[in-house]
Design a protein around this motif. Sequence first.
Motif, mmCIF file in Angstrom:
data_model
loop_
_atom_site.group_PDB
_atom_site.id
_atom_site.type_symbol
_atom_site.label_atom_id
_atom_site.label_comp_id
_atom_site.label_asym_id
_atom_site.label_seq_id
_atom_site.Cartn_x
_atom_site.Cartn_y
_atom_site.Cartn_z
ATOM 1 N N ILE A 21 -57.645 40.982 -14.149
ATOM 2 C CA ILE A 21 -56.286 40.662 -14.582
ATOM 3 C C ILE A 21 -55.533 39.938 -13.473
ATOM 4 O O ILE A 21 -54.760 39.009 -13.733
ATOM 5 C CB ILE A 21 -55.550 41.937 -15.040
ATOM 6 N N SER A 22 -55.758 40.314 -12.225
ATOM 7 C CA SER A 22 -55.123 39.626 -11.098
ATOM 8 C C SER A 22 -55.588 38.175 -11.014
ATOM 9 O O SER A 22 -54.789 37.282 -10.716
ATOM 10 C CB SER A 22 -55.421 40.346 -9.786
ATOM 11 N N ALA A 23 -56.865 37.932 -11.271
ATOM 12 C CA ALA A 23 -57.381 36.562 -11.250
ATOM 13 C C ALA A 23 -56.748 35.732 -12.355
ATOM 14 O O ALA A 23 -56.348 34.576 -12.138
ATOM 15 C CB ALA A 23 -58.898 36.571 -11.392
ATOM 16 N N ILE A 24 -56.604 36.306 -13.533
ATOM 17 C CA ILE A 24 -55.958 35.594 -14.642
ATOM 18 C C ILE A 24 -54.495 35.309 -14.300
ATOM 19 O O ILE A 24 -53.989 34.206 -14.551
ATOM 20 C CB ILE A 24 -56.078 36.402 -15.950
ATOM 21 N N ALA A 25 -53.817 36.277 -13.710
ATOM 22 C CA ALA A 25 -52.418 36.079 -13.319
ATOM 23 C C ALA A 25 -52.300 34.992 -12.256
ATOM 24 O O ALA A 25 -51.367 34.180 -12.287
ATOM 25 C CB ALA A 25 -51.826 37.385 -12.811
#
Length: 141
Positions: A21-25
């Motif tokens: 999720i951090s990578a997508i953000a």
Amino acid sequence: MSGRRGLNGIGSVINSLTYFISAIAGISLFIAEIGVMNMMYISVSERTREIGIRLAIGATPKNILFQFLLEAVLLTGIGGLIGFGIGGGLAWLISLFLPFRAVIGVGSFLLAFCVSTFVGILFGILPAKNAANKNLIDILR
């Protein structure tokens, strides 16, 4: 002993989801930064006449820089607040269907607002410098 292993497995899955999720953000934030810079360049190019008039009546390049930088910070700050509101609303909505409650702390709010404001400063500075360094004679021509 097997209960402990199960908890470690759940922790590993949660950590993996957090990184994903951090990578997508991060990717979303990078795309938003490019959008902010593009919007500011368009704003500068469309308001060339305004910049020329302000320079002609005595505004300094520093005033022009501050105007466009403030505009970029306001744009991203308001966008950050809207995004945080949507994210908080979705977290609340999802928590209605889960056996536990989603909690969003003040630290998360401050971090979101600070990151969005920093993006405005970082990616608004180039268009603002471009506006501030315009030559008055070239503008009025």
